[in-house]
Design a protein around this motif. Structure first.
Motif, PDB file in Angstrom:
ATOM      1  N   GLY A  18       0.804  -1.222   0.000  1.00  0.00           N
ATOM      2  CA  GLY A  18       0.000   0.000   0.000  1.00  0.00           C
ATOM      3  C   GLY A  18       0.832   1.265   0.000  1.00  0.00           C
ATOM      4  N   GLU A  19       0.337   2.276   0.731  1.00  0.00           N
ATOM      5  CA  GLU A  19       0.954   3.603   0.713  1.00  0.00           C
ATOM      6  C   GLU A  19       2.283   3.615   1.460  1.00  0.00           C
ATOM      7  OE1 GLU A  19      -0.020   8.175   2.074  1.00  0.00           O
ATOM      8  OE2 GLU A  19      -1.646   6.715   1.976  1.00  0.00           O
ATOM      9  N   TYR A  20       3.284   4.208   0.840  1.00  0.00           N
ATOM     10  CA  TYR A  20       4.616   4.317   1.427  1.00  0.00           C
ATOM     11  C   TYR A  20       4.916   5.797   1.623  1.00  0.00           C
ATOM     12  CZ  TYR A  20       9.675   4.063   1.945  1.00  0.00           C
ATOM     13  OH  TYR A  20      10.951   4.192   2.405  1.00  0.00           O
ATOM     14  N   ARG A  21       5.411   6.166   2.789  1.00  0.00           N
ATOM     15  CA  ARG A  21       5.715   7.568   3.081  1.00  0.00           C
ATOM     16  C   ARG A  21       7.209   7.817   2.957  1.00  0.00           C
ATOM     17  NH1 ARG A  21       1.430  10.284   5.109  1.00  0.00           N
ATOM     18  NH2 ARG A  21      -0.251   9.023   5.950  1.00  0.00           N
ATOM     19  N   TYR A  22       7.530   8.994   2.426  1.00  0.00           N
ATOM     20  CA  TYR A  22       8.923   9.400   2.289  1.00  0.00           C
ATOM     21  C   TYR A  22       9.001  10.911   2.404  1.00  0.00           C
ATOM     22  CZ  TYR A  22       7.232  10.188  -2.457  1.00  0.00           C
ATOM     23  OH  TYR A  22       6.500  10.602  -3.528  1.00  0.00           O
ATOM     24  N   ASN A  23      10.201  11.421   2.673  1.00  0.00           N
ATOM     25  CA  ASN A  23      10.410  12.866   2.800  1.00  0.00           C
ATOM     26  C   ASN A  23      11.574  13.290   1.919  1.00  0.00           C
ATOM     27  OD1 ASN A  23      10.585  15.575   3.745  1.00  0.00           O
ATOM     28  ND2 ASN A  23      12.148  14.938   5.188  1.00  0.00           N
ATOM     29  N   LEU A  24      11.310  14.200   1.010  1.00  0.00           N
ATOM     30  CA  LEU A  24      12.348  14.730   0.127  1.00  0.00           C
ATOM     31  C   LEU A  24      12.607  16.213   0.384  1.00  0.00           C
ATOM     32  CD1 LEU A  24      11.312  12.943  -3.195  1.00  0.00           C
ATOM     33  CD2 LEU A  24      12.982  12.203  -1.494  1.00  0.00           C
ATOM     34  N   VAL A  25      12.034  16.759   1.453  1.00  0.00           N
ATOM     35  CA  VAL A  25      12.211  18.172   1.802  1.00  0.00           C
ATOM     36  C   VAL A  25      13.258  18.263   2.917  1.00  0.00           C
ATOM     37  CG1 VAL A  25      11.085  20.269   2.631  1.00  0.00           C
ATOM     38  CG2 VAL A  25       9.815  18.650   1.200  1.00  0.00           C
ATOM     39  N   PRO A  26      14.430  18.868   2.626  1.00  0.00           N
ATOM     40  CA  PRO A  26      15.485  18.945   3.646  1.00  0.00           C
ATOM     41  C   PRO A  26      15.018  19.657   4.923  1.00  0.00           C
ATOM     42  CG  PRO A  26      16.342  19.565   1.502  1.00  0.00           C
ATOM     43  CD  PRO A  26      14.852  19.435   1.350  1.00  0.00           C
ATOM     44  N   LEU A  27      15.381  19.102   6.048  1.00  0.00           N
ATOM     45  CA  LEU A  27      15.136  19.616   7.398  1.00  0.00           C
ATOM     46  C   LEU A  27      13.678  19.557   7.854  1.00  0.00           C
ATOM     47  CD1 LEU A  27      17.585  22.660   7.338  1.00  0.00           C
ATOM     48  CD2 LEU A  27      18.037  20.336   8.123  1.00  0.00           C
ATOM     49  N   GLN A  28      12.795  19.016   7.038  1.00  0.00           N
ATOM     50  CA  GLN A  28      11.380  18.938   7.404  1.00  0.00           C
ATOM     51  C   GLN A  28      11.170  17.986   8.583  1.00  0.00           C
ATOM     52  OE1 GLN A  28       8.651  18.160   4.203  1.00  0.00           O
ATOM     53  NE2 GLN A  28       7.070  17.416   5.565  1.00  0.00           N
ATOM     54  N   GLU A  29      11.694  16.787   8.509  1.00  0.00           N
ATOM     55  CA  GLU A  29      11.493  15.809   9.584  1.00  0.00           C
ATOM     56  C   GLU A  29      12.265  16.194  10.843  1.00  0.00           C
ATOM     57  OE1 GLU A  29       9.448  12.972   9.949  1.00  0.00           O
ATOM     58  OE2 GLU A  29       8.520  14.075   8.326  1.00  0.00           O
TER      59      GLU A  29
END
Length: 155
Positions: A41-52
């Motif tokens: 199903g849905e997979y989460r990822y972050n490509l925005v620097p410093l967001q997490e």
């Protein structure tokens, strides 16, 4: 330092680096205990620097400071051995920028593997934190090298 001693150090550093890399890949790609299961199903990822990183710091009260330290600190600490061992394995050690770049490449490769395989979570902030850890590891390498040189002159 005698050439024989330096060869032994390089040999053991190669062994430790090999074991470290195997364990790193296992824990970051395959270990179910660390939440590395193949997702449906849905997979989460972050490509925005410093967001997490910002999110962890903003919500540290709700998340718990222990979890924040484990996540952020773990990403840094996890790559310190790489930064310390990599320049130790050859006769002509790699410098700061080369070691940092190779650490960056390794971290990027792991994060992209997590994205493609849909295990763990792909996060650009992990790449930044891992690269920072690699830099700190290189600093540790230089400190130990300086210490050995000082001891040599004292004797």
């Amino acid at each position: 330092m005698k050439e024989k001693t330096e060869k032994k150090i390089r040999f053991w550093c190669r062994i430790f680096l090999g074991v470290y890399l195997v364990l790193l890949v296992y824990f970051l790609i395959f270990s179910e205990e660390w939440g590395r299961t193949f997702l449906e199903g849905e997979y989460r990822y972050n490509l925005v620097p410093l967001q997490e990183i910002g999110r962890y710091l903003r919500y540290r009260e709700q998340i718990g400071i222990g979890y924040v330290c484990l996540n952020l600190g773990g990403n840094v600490i996890g790559f310190i051995p790489f930064g310390a061992l990599l320049p130790s394995i050859s006769r002509k050690p790699s410098g700061f920028f080369r070691t940092t770049f190779i650490g960056f490449e390794l971290s990027l490769m792991i994060e992209l593997s997590q994205l493609v395989l849909k295990v763990g979570s792909c996060d650009v902030d992990d790449v930044l934190l891992n690269t920072l850890g690699c830099c700190l590891g290189y600093g540790l390498y230089r400190l130990l090298k300086w210490h050995r040189r000082v001891e040599k002159h004292v004797e």
